[in-house]
Write a protein that holds these residues in place. Sequence first.
Motif, PDB file in Angstrom:
ATOM      1  N   ASN A  21     -33.150 -77.617  31.837  1.00  0.00           N
ATOM      2  CA  ASN A  21     -32.651 -76.320  32.297  1.00  0.00           C
ATOM      3  C   ASN A  21     -31.210 -76.346  32.789  1.00  0.00           C
ATOM      4  OD1 ASN A  21     -35.210 -75.208  31.774  1.00  0.00           O
ATOM      5  ND2 ASN A  21     -35.949 -75.768  33.811  1.00  0.00           N
ATOM      6  N   GLN A  22     -30.800 -77.434  33.442  1.00  0.00           N
ATOM      7  CA  GLN A  22     -29.449 -77.492  33.999  1.00  0.00           C
ATOM      8  C   GLN A  22     -28.478 -78.252  33.112  1.00  0.00           C
ATOM      9  OE1 GLN A  22     -29.353 -78.660  38.168  1.00  0.00           O
ATOM     10  NE2 GLN A  22     -31.326 -77.707  38.555  1.00  0.00           N
ATOM     11  N   LEU A  23     -28.947 -79.302  32.459  1.00  0.00           N
ATOM     12  CA  LEU A  23     -28.055 -80.094  31.613  1.00  0.00           C
ATOM     13  C   LEU A  23     -28.113 -79.674  30.147  1.00  0.00           C
ATOM     14  CD1 LEU A  23     -28.624 -83.646  33.147  1.00  0.00           C
ATOM     15  CD2 LEU A  23     -26.779 -82.023  33.612  1.00  0.00           C
ATOM     16  N   GLY A  24     -29.084 -78.841  29.806  1.00  0.00           N
ATOM     17  CA  GLY A  24     -29.147 -78.336  28.435  1.00  0.00           C
ATOM     18  C   GLY A  24     -29.590 -79.349  27.410  1.00  0.00           C
ATOM     19  N   ALA A  25     -30.526 -80.236  27.804  1.00  0.00           N
ATOM     20  CA  ALA A  25     -31.012 -81.260  26.880  1.00  0.00           C
ATOM     21  C   ALA A  25     -32.537 -81.235  26.833  1.00  0.00           C
ATOM     22  CB  ALA A  25     -30.497 -82.634  27.300  1.00  0.00           C
ATOM     23  N   PRO A  26     -33.125 -80.264  26.118  1.00  0.00           N
ATOM     24  CA  PRO A  26     -34.583 -80.175  26.027  1.00  0.00           C
ATOM     25  C   PRO A  26     -35.135 -81.136  24.979  1.00  0.00           C
ATOM     26  CG  PRO A  26     -33.585 -78.434  24.737  1.00  0.00           C
ATOM     27  CD  PRO A  26     -32.443 -79.178  25.388  1.00  0.00           C
ATOM     28  N   ASN A  82     -28.028 -85.166  21.679  1.00  0.00           N
ATOM     29  CA  ASN A  82     -27.608 -84.084  22.567  1.00  0.00           C
ATOM     30  C   ASN A  82     -27.724 -84.506  24.021  1.00  0.00           C
ATOM     31  OD1 ASN A  82     -26.987 -81.274  23.366  1.00  0.00           O
ATOM     32  ND2 ASN A  82     -29.136 -81.209  23.966  1.00  0.00           N
ATOM     33  N   ALA A  83     -28.830 -85.195  24.359  1.00  0.00           N
ATOM     34  CA  ALA A  83     -29.002 -85.674  25.735  1.00  0.00           C
ATOM     35  C   ALA A  83     -27.908 -86.661  26.096  1.00  0.00           C
ATOM     36  CB  ALA A  83     -30.377 -86.332  25.891  1.00  0.00           C
TER      37      ALA A  83
END
Length: 289
Positions: free
Chosen positions: A151-156, A234-235
């Motif tokens: 949610n905060q770092l944008g890495a689902p 992405n992460a």
Amino acid sequence: MKWEGNRESDNVEDRRDGGGGGGFIGGRSIGVGTIVVALVGGWIFGVNPLTILGLLSGGGPAPQTQQAPAHAPPADDRMAKFVSTVLADTEDVWTGVFAQAGGKYVDPKLVLFRGAIPTACGQGQSAMGPFYCPGDQKVYIDLDFYQTLKNQLGAPGEFAQAYVIAHEVGHHVQNLMGISAKMDEMRGRVSQVQYNALSVRLELQADCFAGIWANKAQASRQILENGDIESAMNAAAKIGDDALQRSRGGAVVPDSFTHGTSAQRQRWFSTGFQTGAVKSCDTFSARQI
């Protein structure tokens, strides 16, 4: 990511019901004020808070700390089942890698906690994110971090979550190989900027080792689904030092980097994944990282 139904590790300690307790580093107690300084320093400058705690407390080995009793995670805890399965997969991969090289892999423990927990490396805090402590050979994670990652770092994505565990296990591999001990020997012998540069190479090697896990897990168990590698990449990008410093609204300060840029983290994870070879992960000898 295909993980359900695979073997789960017996090396998971669920300490989420226990209190944090007090922690010590170098024989000196670590108070709340010191922890705040470490956390703020970590968030602003990208420095591992445990490193800051070690510096603030004078360094040195930590004495044993008391923890709440551990037990196995509940059978119906899906997230705990997930991390247990990923840990088991890293055990299988690295046991094979070490055996092929004529060595023996020692499984690490993975500790689930909430808020704070005493470790052999000092007081662990959820705000630090997942971390590995060589003093007790344990990976520590507050599962709420995965919500932060999404949610905060944008890495689902589940494979992004697995990459985080594989990276910390990579630090355990470094510990078994004696690489972490060599890093500790450099503390105090080089400047902080020089030590940060070595830390970057250490972290990028752990990313490369995570890539090796993905390579061999896919080869033996076909765990990957469409988009999984992109999820991990992405992460890696979202938790690069430059990306984190920009996200906090500050200037990008390369001399303060301790984990590597987004591009570097992606490149070394990809190197491990493409080659599956430990020798390809020699970040310390690489002219350019």
